[in-house]
Write a protein that holds these residues in place. Structure first.
Motif, short mmCIF file in Angstrom:
data_model
loop_
_atom_site.label_atom_id
_atom_site.label_comp_id
_atom_site.label_asym_id
_atom_site.label_seq_id
_atom_site.Cartn_x
_atom_site.Cartn_y
_atom_site.Cartn_z
N GLN A 43 -36.96 -39.43 -15.40
CA GLN A 43 -38.35 -39.87 -15.41
C GLN A 43 -38.76 -40.43 -16.77
O GLN A 43 -39.44 -41.47 -16.86
N TRP A 44 -38.33 -39.75 -17.82
CA TRP A 44 -38.72 -40.14 -19.18
C TRP A 44 -38.08 -41.48 -19.54
O TRP A 44 -38.73 -42.36 -20.12
N ALA A 45 -36.81 -41.66 -19.20
CA ALA A 45 -36.12 -42.91 -19.50
C ALA A 45 -36.75 -44.08 -18.75
O ALA A 45 -36.89 -45.19 -19.29
N LYS A 46 -37.15 -43.84 -17.49
CA LYS A 46 -37.81 -44.89 -16.73
C LYS A 46 -39.15 -45.24 -17.36
O LYS A 46 -39.53 -46.42 -17.44
N TYR A 47 -39.86 -44.24 -17.84
CA TYR A 47 -41.14 -44.44 -18.54
C TYR A 47 -40.95 -45.29 -19.79
O TYR A 47 -41.82 -46.11 -20.14
N LEU A 48 -39.79 -45.15 -20.44
CA LEU A 48 -39.49 -45.93 -21.64
C LEU A 48 -39.05 -47.36 -21.32
O LEU A 48 -38.91 -48.18 -22.22
N GLY A 49 -38.82 -47.64 -20.04
CA GLY A 49 -38.47 -48.99 -19.64
C GLY A 49 -37.00 -49.26 -19.48
O GLY A 49 -36.58 -50.42 -19.37
N ALA A 50 -36.18 -48.21 -19.43
CA ALA A 50 -34.73 -48.38 -19.27
C ALA A 50 -34.36 -48.54 -17.80
O ALA A 50 -35.10 -48.14 -16.90
N THR A 51 -33.19 -49.12 -17.57
CA THR A 51 -32.54 -49.08 -16.27
C THR A 51 -31.70 -47.82 -16.24
O THR A 51 -30.83 -47.63 -17.10
N VAL A 52 -31.96 -46.92 -15.28
CA VAL A 52 -31.39 -45.58 -15.31
C VAL A 52 -30.40 -45.41 -14.16
O VAL A 52 -30.77 -45.47 -12.99
N ILE A 53 -29.13 -45.21 -14.52
CA ILE A 53 -28.06 -44.98 -13.55
C ILE A 53 -27.63 -43.52 -13.65
O ILE A 53 -27.51 -42.97 -14.75
N GLY A 54 -27.40 -42.87 -12.52
CA GLY A 54 -26.97 -41.49 -12.53
C GLY A 54 -25.78 -41.26 -11.61
O GLY A 54 -25.42 -42.13 -10.81
N THR A 55 -25.17 -40.11 -11.76
CA THR A 55 -24.14 -39.67 -10.82
C THR A 55 -24.57 -38.33 -10.22
O THR A 55 -25.24 -37.52 -10.87
N ALA A 56 -24.19 -38.11 -8.97
CA ALA A 56 -24.49 -36.86 -8.27
C ALA A 56 -23.43 -36.65 -7.20
O ALA A 56 -22.64 -37.55 -6.90
N SER A 57 -23.44 -35.46 -6.58
CA SER A 57 -22.33 -35.08 -5.71
C SER A 57 -22.66 -35.03 -4.23
O SER A 57 -21.79 -34.73 -3.42
N SER A 58 -23.92 -35.29 -3.85
CA SER A 58 -24.29 -35.19 -2.44
C SER A 58 -25.46 -36.09 -2.15
O SER A 58 -26.19 -36.52 -3.05
N ALA A 59 -25.68 -36.35 -0.87
CA ALA A 59 -26.78 -37.21 -0.46
C ALA A 59 -28.13 -36.61 -0.85
O ALA A 59 -29.04 -37.33 -1.29
#
Length: 325
Positions: A159-175
C-alpha cells in the motif's frame, strides 16, 4: 500474578510455555506496561528455533512488538504517565501480560489508531518505512519486487509503495494470497508455485526488470532475485523465512549488472531516538491518512502462542496476526 510465554530451550512450537512471570518494578528511565495486544512476527520463530541466538540467554520471553497502557513510571521519565497508550518494537520480551521496558524505546499511540492496530504494525510498519524511505528511497516511476506479498510487512509495504507512485510486483503461493496482495497495493502478483518469478518479472516489465527487490524469504529465492534486477539495482535481504542465503562471491553482483546488496535490520535503522520517532511518525501519518490500512487477519490468545507459531510456519496465516493477553 502476571503470565508470560517463556522459552527454556530451542525447539518447535511446543517449547513455548505459558507460566507465571513477575515483571518487576520500573527503575530509572523505565516504565511498567500492561499489554493489550502483541504482534506476531517471523523473528519470534527465529528466536524460538535458535536461528537467532537468544539475547541474554534462557529463559527467553520472545516477542518483538506490542501495545499497551502505562501502569507505573520510573524515575527520570517525565513525558509519560500512568494511563498513557504506548507501543513499541524491540528485540524480545513482548509475549507477556506485563513487562518493564525502557521508556526510550516506546512511542505514544495517537488517537485514531487502536491498540490492536498499533501492536500489529510497529515492527512491520516501521520495517516498511525504512525499506521504502531509507534503504532504497522509492519514488514515483520505480518498479519494485516484494517476495511474500501477502505477509505482514508485504500488505503494509504494498500500500505504501503504491502511495509513493511505484509499480509494485509481488510473489505469493496461492490464489487467496494473490487476491489479498492485489487488494493491498500490488499491481501484479506472481504465483511462484506455478510460474518462474524471474520470467514473470521480465514479462511484466517488458524486460526492463526492477529497481529494487525486497526479499525476506532467503534461501528459496536466491540467487534468482538478482535476476529480477536491472543494472545498478539493489537487492535488499531483510529476512530468511526459508533459511539463510548461502555464502556467495561478491563477483556475482558484478556479473548480474553491478548490483548493490544489503542486509538491513530495523533495530539498527531505529537505534537513535530521533530515528525511532521519525519512523513511527511517518507510519502513523500514512495510516491516519488512510493511505495504508491496517487489518488484523488472525487473533490468538497469548496462551496459544504455540498454535500461532505453527500456523505462521505452515503458511496458514496471511497479513497480520496478534496475540491477545
Amino acid at each position: 500474578m502476571s503470565k508470560a510465554i517463556r522459552i527454556h530451550a530451542h525447539g518447535g512450537p511446543e517449547v513455548l510455555t505459558y507460566e507465571d512471570a513477575d515483571p518487576g518494578q520500573p527503575g530509572s528511565g523505565q516504565i511498567l506496561v500492561r499489554h493489550t495486544a502483541i504482534g506476531l512476527n517471523f523473528i519470534d520463530v527465529y528466536h524460538r528455533s535458535g536461528l537467532y541466538p537468544p539475547p541474554g540467554g534462557f529463559p527467553l520471553i520472545a516477542g518483538s512488538e506490542a501495545a499497551g497502557v502505562v501502569l507505573e513510571v520510573g524515575q527520570d521519565v517525565d513525558w509519560l504517565k500512568p494511563g498513557d497508550r504506548i507501543a513499541y518494537a524491540v528485540t524480545t520480551g513482548a509475549y507477556a501480560e506485563e513487562r518493564v521496558i525502557d521508556a526510550s524505546r516506546v512511542v505514544k499511540v495517537p488517537d485514531g489508531i487502536s491498540d490492536e492496530q498499533a501492536a500489529a504494525m510497529m515492527l512491520k510498519g516501521m520495517t516498511a518505512e525504512y525499506l521504502l524511505r531509507r534503504t532504497f528511497k522509492v519514488k514515483a516511476g520505480d518498479t519494485i519486487l516484494f517476495h511474500a506479498a501477502a505477509g505482514g510487512v508485504g500488505l503494509i509495504l504494498g500500500q505504501w509503495a503504491k502511495y509513493l507512485g511505484a509499480t509494485v510486483i509481488g510473489t505469493a503461493s496461492s490464489a487467496d494470497k494473490i487476491e489479498l496482495a492485489r487488494a493491498h497495493g500490488f499491481d501484479h502478483v506472481i504465483n511462484y508455485k506455478e510460474q518462474d518469478f524471474v520470467a514473470g518479472v521480465a514479462a511484466i516489465t517488458g524486460g526492463r526488470k526492477c529497481d529494487v527487490v525486497y526479499d525476506s524469504v532467503g534461501n528459496d529465492t536466491f540467487p534468482a532475485s538478482l535476476d529480477c534486477l536491472r543494472p545498478l539495482g539493489m537487492f535488499v535481504s531483510f529476512g530468511q523465512s526459508s533459511g539463510p542465503i548461502p555464502p556467495f562471491s561478491m563477483s556475482l553482483l558484478a556479473q548480474k549488472g553491478s548490483l548493490f546488496a544489503t542486509r538491513p535490520t530495523l533495530f539498527v535503522y531505529n537505534a537513535k531516538r530521533e530515528d525511532l520517532d521519525a519512523s513511527a511518525a511517518a507510519l502513523f501519518e500514512v495510516v491516519l491518512s488512510g493511505a495504508v490500512e491496517i487489518k488484523i487477519n488472525q487473533r490468538y490468545a497469548l496462551k496459544d502462542a504455540g498454535k500461532a507459531h505453527s500456523d505462521l510456519e505452515g503458511r496458514r496465516t496471511t497479513g497480520t496476526t496478534i496475540l491477545v493477553p
